[in-house]
Design a protein around this motif. Structure first.
Motif, PDB file in Angstrom:
ATOM      1  N   MET A   1       0.832  -1.204   0.000  1.00  0.00           N
ATOM      2  CA  MET A   1       0.000   0.000   0.000  1.00  0.00           C
ATOM      3  C   MET A   1       0.869   1.258   0.000  1.00  0.00           C
ATOM      4  N   ALA A   2       1.936   1.252   0.780  1.00  0.00           N
ATOM      5  CA  ALA A   2       2.825   2.409   0.853  1.00  0.00           C
ATOM      6  C   ALA A   2       3.509   2.662  -0.491  1.00  0.00           C
TER       7      ALA A   2
ATOM      8  N   VAL B   1       2.661  12.744   2.557  1.00  0.00           N
ATOM      9  CA  VAL B   1       2.153  11.371   2.550  1.00  0.00           C
ATOM     10  C   VAL B   1       3.196  10.443   1.934  1.00  0.00           C
ATOM     11  N   GLN B   2       3.821  10.867   0.864  1.00  0.00           N
ATOM     12  CA  GLN B   2       4.869  10.068   0.242  1.00  0.00           C
ATOM     13  C   GLN B   2       6.033   9.846   1.204  1.00  0.00           C
TER      14      GLN B   2
ATOM     15  N   HIS C   1       2.001   6.892  -6.784  1.00  0.00           N
ATOM     16  CA  HIS C   1       0.843   7.568  -7.380  1.00  0.00           C
ATOM     17  C   HIS C   1       0.312   8.739  -6.569  1.00  0.00           C
ATOM     18  N   GLY C   2       0.789   8.891  -5.354  1.00  0.00           N
ATOM     19  CA  GLY C   2       0.300   9.981  -4.518  1.00  0.00           C
ATOM     20  C   GLY C   2       0.851  11.323  -4.969  1.00  0.00           C
ATOM     21  N   GLU C   3       0.160  12.371  -4.552  1.00  0.00           N
ATOM     22  CA  GLU C   3       0.578  13.715  -4.935  1.00  0.00           C
ATOM     23  C   GLU C   3       1.130  14.503  -3.756  1.00  0.00           C
TER      24      GLU C   3
ATOM     25  N   ALA D   1       4.969   7.296   3.699  1.00  0.00           N
ATOM     26  CA  ALA D   1       4.953   5.985   3.054  1.00  0.00           C
ATOM     27  C   ALA D   1       6.368   5.411   2.941  1.00  0.00           C
TER      28      ALA D   1
ATOM     29  N   ALA E   1       1.251   4.588  -2.636  1.00  0.00           N
ATOM     30  CA  ALA E   1       1.223   6.000  -2.236  1.00  0.00           C
ATOM     31  C   ALA E   1       2.449   6.742  -2.768  1.00  0.00           C
TER      32      ALA E   1
END
Length: 79
Positions: free
Chosen positions: A31-32, A44-45, A38-40, A48, A35
């Motif tokens: 899951m991390a 959060v990145q 694909h996370g922005e 992760a 993130a």
């Protein structure tokens, strides 16, 4: 992740805990990684990435412990 945690229980709480937690941590890492890829949000990145590093280290430790407990159980059976 949940499928990996559906382990066959041995009745040994230590072994069962370690097997279940290894699968749980592997799911968290997967899951991390999503993130990170694909996370922005940079915060959060970063979180992760920290999770990936911490949980990979814990998986190594748990695999070592699991091997010790499985070896001990085999030794007990042979005695």
């Amino acid at each position: 992740m949940h499928q990996g945690m559906a382990i066959a229980y041995t009745g040994d709480a230590d072994v069962d805990f370690l097997r279940g937690m290894i699968a749980h941590h592997e799911g968290a890492i997967a899951m991390a990684k999503i993130a990170v890829e694909h996370g922005e949000a940079a915060d959060v990145q970063n979180l992760a990435r920290e999770i990936i590093a911490a949980q990979e280290a814990e998986i190594i430790r748990m695999k070592i412990l699991l091997a010790r407990h499985e070896d001990a159980a085999q030794t007990d059976v042979r005695s």
